[in-house]
Design a protein around this motif. Structure first.
Motif, PDB file in Angstrom:
ATOM      1  N   VAL A 142     -13.853  -7.325   2.590  1.00 42.31           N
ATOM      2  CA  VAL A 142     -13.320  -6.597   3.746  1.00 42.31           C
ATOM      3  C   VAL A 142     -11.871  -6.205   3.500  1.00 42.31           C
ATOM      4  CG1 VAL A 142     -12.687  -6.819   6.189  1.00 42.31           C
ATOM      5  CG2 VAL A 142     -14.905  -7.641   5.403  1.00 42.31           C
ATOM      6  N   PHE A 143     -11.101  -7.104   2.921  1.00 39.65           N
ATOM      7  CA  PHE A 143      -9.697  -6.811   2.644  1.00 39.65           C
ATOM      8  C   PHE A 143      -9.570  -5.690   1.616  1.00 39.65           C
ATOM      9  CE2 PHE A 143      -5.454  -8.574   0.897  1.00 39.65           C
ATOM     10  CZ  PHE A 143      -4.722  -7.741   1.730  1.00 39.65           C
ATOM     11  N   ALA A 144     -10.423  -5.694   0.612  1.00 36.77           N
ATOM     12  CA  ALA A 144     -10.382  -4.637  -0.402  1.00 36.77           C
ATOM     13  C   ALA A 144     -10.648  -3.269   0.219  1.00 36.77           C
ATOM     14  CB  ALA A 144     -11.400  -4.927  -1.505  1.00 36.77           C
ATOM     15  N   ARG A 145     -11.602  -3.201   1.137  1.00 37.83           N
ATOM     16  CA  ARG A 145     -11.878  -1.924   1.809  1.00 37.83           C
ATOM     17  C   ARG A 145     -10.690  -1.499   2.663  1.00 37.83           C
ATOM     18  NH1 ARG A 145     -17.055  -4.319   2.386  1.00 37.83           N
ATOM     19  NH2 ARG A 145     -16.642  -4.911   4.552  1.00 37.83           N
ATOM     20  N   TYR A 146     -10.083  -2.443   3.348  1.00 38.42           N
ATOM     21  CA  TYR A 146      -8.921  -2.135   4.181  1.00 38.42           C
ATOM     22  C   TYR A 146      -7.780  -1.586   3.324  1.00 38.42           C
ATOM     23  CZ  TYR A 146      -4.995  -2.848   7.378  1.00 38.42           C
ATOM     24  OH  TYR A 146      -3.873  -2.663   8.165  1.00 38.42           O
ATOM     25  N   LEU A 147      -7.539  -2.194   2.180  1.00 39.40           N
ATOM     26  CA  LEU A 147      -6.471  -1.727   1.295  1.00 39.40           C
ATOM     27  C   LEU A 147      -6.721  -0.292   0.839  1.00 39.40           C
ATOM     28  CD1 LEU A 147      -5.938  -4.915  -0.894  1.00 39.40           C
ATOM     29  CD2 LEU A 147      -4.324  -3.963   0.753  1.00 39.40           C
ATOM     30  N   ALA A 148      -7.950   0.027   0.509  1.00 39.76           N
ATOM     31  CA  ALA A 148      -8.270   1.397   0.080  1.00 39.76           C
ATOM     32  C   ALA A 148      -8.003   2.391   1.207  1.00 39.76           C
ATOM     33  CB  ALA A 148      -9.722   1.467  -0.371  1.00 39.76           C
ATOM     34  N   GLU A 149      -8.391   2.030   2.423  1.00 40.15           N
ATOM     35  CA  GLU A 149      -8.134   2.903   3.577  1.00 40.15           C
ATOM     36  C   GLU A 149      -6.640   3.073   3.813  1.00 40.15           C
ATOM     37  OE1 GLU A 149     -10.153   0.811   6.617  1.00 40.15           O
ATOM     38  OE2 GLU A 149     -12.177   1.360   5.933  1.00 40.15           O
ATOM     39  N   ARG A 195      -4.166   2.756   1.648  1.00 44.38           N
ATOM     40  CA  ARG A 195      -3.526   3.552   0.597  1.00 44.38           C
ATOM     41  C   ARG A 195      -3.735   5.040   0.835  1.00 44.38           C
ATOM     42  NH1 ARG A 195      -5.363  -0.833  -2.866  1.00 44.38           N
ATOM     43  NH2 ARG A 195      -3.505  -2.044  -3.426  1.00 44.38           N
ATOM     44  N   ALA A 196      -4.923   5.401   1.259  1.00 39.40           N
ATOM     45  CA  ALA A 196      -5.184   6.816   1.545  1.00 39.40           C
ATOM     46  C   ALA A 196      -4.312   7.297   2.700  1.00 39.40           C
ATOM     47  CB  ALA A 196      -6.664   7.014   1.881  1.00 39.40           C
ATOM     48  N   LEU A 197      -4.178   6.459   3.745  1.00 36.94           N
ATOM     49  CA  LEU A 197      -3.334   6.814   4.889  1.00 36.94           C
ATOM     50  C   LEU A 197      -1.879   6.915   4.474  1.00 36.94           C
ATOM     51  CD1 LEU A 197      -2.735   7.210   7.909  1.00 36.94           C
ATOM     52  CD2 LEU A 197      -2.722   4.716   8.141  1.00 36.94           C
ATOM     53  N   MET A 198      -1.383   5.946   3.696  1.00 31.30           N
ATOM     54  CA  MET A 198       0.019   5.943   3.294  1.00 31.30           C
ATOM     55  C   MET A 198       0.350   7.141   2.404  1.00 31.30           C
ATOM     56  SD  MET A 198       1.490   3.454   4.808  1.00 31.30           S
ATOM     57  CE  MET A 198       0.356   3.578   6.167  1.00 31.30           C
ATOM     58  N   GLN A 199      -0.565   7.500   1.527  1.00 28.81           N
ATOM     59  CA  GLN A 199      -0.313   8.648   0.655  1.00 28.81           C
ATOM     60  C   GLN A 199      -0.132   9.920   1.477  1.00 28.81           C
ATOM     61  OE1 GLN A 199      -3.461   9.657  -2.118  1.00 28.81           O
ATOM     62  NE2 GLN A 199      -1.985  10.420  -3.605  1.00 28.81           N
ATOM     63  N   ARG A 200      -1.031  10.128   2.455  1.00 31.33           N
ATOM     64  CA  ARG A 200      -0.908  11.312   3.312  1.00 31.33           C
ATOM     65  C   ARG A 200       0.367  11.257   4.139  1.00 31.33           C
ATOM     66  NH1 ARG A 200      -6.266   9.936   4.488  1.00 31.33           N
ATOM     67  NH2 ARG A 200      -5.651   9.248   6.583  1.00 31.33           N
ATOM     68  N   LEU A 201       0.682  10.090   4.681  1.00 36.52           N
ATOM     69  CA  LEU A 201       1.830   9.957   5.565  1.00 36.52           C
ATOM     70  C   LEU A 201       3.149  10.167   4.826  1.00 36.52           C
ATOM     71  CD1 LEU A 201       2.801   9.355   8.403  1.00 36.52           C
ATOM     72  CD2 LEU A 201       2.659   6.910   7.890  1.00 36.52           C
ATOM     73  N   VAL A 202       3.275   9.579   3.652  1.00 40.82           N
ATOM     74  CA  VAL A 202       4.493   9.756   2.860  1.00 40.82           C
ATOM     75  C   VAL A 202       4.688  11.231   2.518  1.00 40.82           C
ATOM     76  CG1 VAL A 202       5.506   9.313   0.573  1.00 40.82           C
ATOM     77  CG2 VAL A 202       4.562   7.419   1.923  1.00 40.82           C
ATOM     78  N   HIS A 203       3.607  11.920   2.187  1.00 42.59           N
ATOM     79  CA  HIS A 203       3.691  13.345   1.872  1.00 42.59           C
ATOM     80  C   HIS A 203       4.033  14.171   3.104  1.00 42.59           C
ATOM     81  CE1 HIS A 203       1.969  17.427   1.411  1.00 42.59           C
ATOM     82  NE2 HIS A 203       2.478  17.334   0.177  1.00 42.59           N
ATOM     83  N   ASP A 204       3.303  13.956   4.197  1.00 44.56           N
ATOM     84  CA  ASP A 204       3.474  14.790   5.391  1.00 44.56           C
ATOM     85  C   ASP A 204       4.840  14.573   6.043  1.00 44.56           C
ATOM     86  OD1 ASP A 204       0.946  15.720   4.934  1.00 44.56           O
ATOM     87  OD2 ASP A 204      -0.006  14.557   6.537  1.00 44.56           O
ATOM     88  N   ALA A 205       5.303  13.314   6.043  1.00 40.09           N
ATOM     89  CA  ALA A 205       6.584  12.999   6.691  1.00 40.09           C
ATOM     90  C   ALA A 205       7.762  13.107   5.723  1.00 40.09           C
ATOM     91  CB  ALA A 205       6.529  11.605   7.310  1.00 40.09           C
ATOM     92  N   ARG A 206       7.466  13.459   4.455  1.00 40.28           N
ATOM     93  CA  ARG A 206       8.499  13.611   3.435  1.00 40.28           C
ATOM     94  C   ARG A 206       9.372  12.365   3.332  1.00 40.28           C
ATOM     95  NH1 ARG A 206       8.250  18.194   6.375  1.00 40.28           N
ATOM     96  NH2 ARG A 206      10.186  17.736   7.517  1.00 40.28           N
ATOM     97  N   ILE A 207       8.730  11.207   3.278  1.00 40.12           N
ATOM     98  CA  ILE A 207       9.445   9.936   3.214  1.00 40.12           C
ATOM     99  C   ILE A 207       9.862   9.657   1.773  1.00 40.12           C
ATOM    100  CG2 ILE A 207       9.242   7.428   3.538  1.00 40.12           C
ATOM    101  CD1 ILE A 207       7.258   8.046   5.810  1.00 40.12           C
ATOM    102  N   GLU A 208      11.105   9.276   1.605  1.00 35.26           N
ATOM    103  CA  GLU A 208      11.640   8.944   0.280  1.00 35.26           C
ATOM    104  C   GLU A 208      12.477   7.688   0.392  1.00 35.26           C
ATOM    105  OE1 GLU A 208      13.895  12.261  -1.035  1.00 35.26           O
ATOM    106  OE2 GLU A 208      12.154  13.526  -1.417  1.00 35.26           O
ATOM    107  N   VAL A 209      12.647   7.001  -0.739  1.00 39.08           N
ATOM    108  CA  VAL A 209      13.573   5.866  -0.793  1.00 39.08           C
ATOM    109  C   VAL A 209      14.668   6.198  -1.781  1.00 39.08           C
ATOM    110  CG1 VAL A 209      11.881   4.150  -0.125  1.00 39.08           C
ATOM    111  CG2 VAL A 209      12.151   4.702  -2.540  1.00 39.08           C
ATOM    112  N   GLY A 210      15.865   5.683  -1.479  1.00 36.49           N
ATOM    113  CA  GLY A 210      16.993   5.985  -2.341  1.00 36.49           C
ATOM    114  C   GLY A 210      17.005   5.163  -3.615  1.00 36.49           C
ATOM    115  N   THR A 236       0.809  -1.225   0.000  1.00 35.02           N
ATOM    116  CA  THR A 236       0.000   0.000   0.000  1.00 35.02           C
ATOM    117  C   THR A 236       0.839   1.271   0.000  1.00 35.02           C
ATOM    118  OG1 THR A 236      -0.176  -0.108   2.420  1.00 35.02           O
ATOM    119  CG2 THR A 236      -1.956  -1.106   1.138  1.00 35.02           C
ATOM    120  N   VAL A 237       2.169   1.139   0.090  1.00 38.34           N
ATOM    121  CA  VAL A 237       2.998   2.340   0.153  1.00 38.34           C
ATOM    122  C   VAL A 237       3.940   2.469  -1.038  1.00 38.34           C
ATOM    123  CG1 VAL A 237       4.914   1.341   1.497  1.00 38.34           C
ATOM    124  CG2 VAL A 237       4.365   3.766   1.756  1.00 38.34           C
ATOM    125  N   ASN A 238       4.283   1.345  -1.694  1.00 39.59           N
ATOM    126  CA  ASN A 238       5.269   1.382  -2.777  1.00 39.59           C
ATOM    127  C   ASN A 238       4.897   2.341  -3.890  1.00 39.59           C
ATOM    128  OD1 ASN A 238       7.152  -0.329  -1.693  1.00 39.59           O
ATOM    129  ND2 ASN A 238       6.549  -2.114  -2.896  1.00 39.59           N
TER     130      ASN A 238
END
Length: 319
Positions: free
Chosen positions: A295-302, A304-319, A93-95
Motif C-alpha cells: 500500500v505504501f509503495a502505491r501511495y509513493l507512486a501516486e 511522485r506523479a502529483l509532486m512532479q506536476r505540482l513542481v512544474h505547474d507552480a514553478r517551484i525551485e530551491v536555491g 517524493t519531491v526532492n
C-alpha cells in the motif's frame, strides 16, 4: 532409520524457513534532518518499541542536510540487510524534481516499509483581515485582489508550500509566496495581517483557532480530523480529491529481502500500537497510519506523479 530422519528433516525445514528475521546487531535508524524536527521526533518515538519488538536496540542517527537527501543517500548506499533503515518526510517524493545531481534515484533506491504517520494541515486566515468562513468564501474574497495578496509557508518546497500551491492551482488563483524559516514565523505574520493565509500544522495552529485569533477554513486530509470535527475538509468544499499532508514513512534499502521488510513493518505496527506513542502523537497532531509495504509503495507512486506536476505547474525551485 534413514527414512525417519529424512521425514523429520522435511517436517522441520518449513518451520525453520518461516522463522521471522531477527537483526544481528543494533539497527541504525537514519533521520535525514537535524534533531528536534518532526522526523526526528517520530523516529525517537518509534525507535524504543521497535527495538523491543525486534530484540535489538534501534539507534536514531541524525544525518541532516540538502533537504533530507544526505541522509537518504546514506541509506541508498547501505547493504540491503535491514540493519540500516530510515524515516523520511514527504520530501522523499519531491526532492528528485528539485535537487539536481543526486547520486541515487528516490524511486528505485529504497524499499518502502510503511507510511507511519500523517500530519494534517489547516488552511487558516486572520478574521481581522479576511471575512471568509469557508474555502469558497475565501476564493470569492481573494479573486479580485489576488494580485496584491501573498501567502506564507514554513519554507520553500515544504508541505505547507506545496499544499498552498496545489490549492491556488485548483482555485485558479495566483499569489506571491513568502517562505519563512519555519511555521511559527509564518503564523506570526498571518496574525500581523501581512499575508493572506497559511497551511499550518495542527500542533502550531489549533490553539490559535480555538482562541479565535485565526479561522480554520478547511483541513488538508481526506476526512475531517478529531480536534476540529466541525471544520470540513477542503475536498468537501468544491475541491474533489484535494489531499496534501505532511507525512513520515519508513524505508529500507532497495533489494532488502521481503521477509526482512515484512518484519520491519510488523515492528512499526507494534510501535504505533503503543499507548505512550499514540498519546504523544496525539499531542503533536499526528495520525498513526501503519500501511503495509504494498500500500505504501502505491501511495509513493501516486505522490511522485502529483509532486512532479505540482513542481512544474507552480514553478517551484530551491536555491
Amino acid at each position: 532409520m534413514l527414512r525417519r530422519a529424512l521425514l523429520a528433516t522435511a517436517i522441520a525445514t518449513p518451520a525453520v524457513a518461516q522463522a521471522p528475521w531477527a537483526p544481528a546487531r543494533p539497527i541504525r535508524l537514519i533521520a535525514p534532518y537535524p534533531p528536534g524536527g518532526g522526523v526526528d521526533t517520530t523516529s525517537r518515538l518509534l525507535s524504543v518499541p521497535m527495538g523491543a519488538f525486534l530484540g535489538q536496540p534501534v539507534v536514531v542517527e541524525n544525518r541532516g542536510g540538502a533537504g533530507g537527501s544526505i541522509g537518504a543517500g546514506e541509506l541508498a548506499r547501505s547493504a540491503p540487510d535491514g540493519q540500516t533503515i530510515m524515516i523520511d518526510a514527504m520530501a522523499h517524493t519531491v526532492n528528485q524534481y528539485l535537487i539536481r545531481g543526486l547520486a541515487f534515484d528516490y524511486a528505485t533506491a529504497f524499499a518502502p516499509v510503511s507510511q507511519v504517520v500523517v500530519l494534517p494541515q489547516i488552511l487558516a486566515v486572520n478574521p481581522r483581515h479576511c471575512p471568509a468562513k469557508t474555502v469558497q468564501e475565501f476564493v470569492a474574497w481573494a479573486r479580485p485582489r489576488a494580485a496584491s495578496l501573498s501567502y506564507g509557508s514554513s519554507g520553500n518546497a515544504t508541505a505547507a508550500h506545496l499544499a498552498a500551491a496545489l490549492f491556488l492551482n485548483r482555485a485558479g488563483l495566483e499569489m506571491t509566496h513568502v517562505p519563512y524559516r519555519g511555521g511559527t514565523p509564518a503564523l506570526q505574520d498571518l496574525l500581523g495581517g501581512n499575508i493572506a493565509f497559511v497551511f499550518g500544522t495542527v500542533s502550531s495552529t489549533l490553539q490559535l483557532v480555538r482562541d479565535g485569533q485565526l479561522v480554520a477554513l478547511g483541513v488538508s486530509t481526506a476526512q475531517r480530523i478529531a480536534p476540529l470535527p466541525d471544520v470540513p475538509t477542503i475536498a468537501e468544499q468544491g475541491f474533489d480529491g484535494f489531499e496534501l499532508n505532511e507525512w513520515n514513512g519508513l524505508y529500507a534499502s532497495a533489494g532488502t529481502p521481503a521477509p526482512i521488510v515484512q518484519r520491519l513493518y510488523e515492528a512499526a505496527r507494534h510501535a504505533l500500537a503503543d499507548a505512550t506513542v499514540r498519546q504523544r502523537l496525539d499531542t503533536l497532531g499526528a495520525l498513526p497510519i501503519g500501511t503495509d509495504p504494498a500500500v505504501f509503495a502505491r501511495y509513493l507512486a501516486e505522490q511522485r506523479a502529483l509532486m512532479q506536476r505540482l513542481v512544474h505547474d507552480a514553478r517551484i525551485e530551491v536555491g
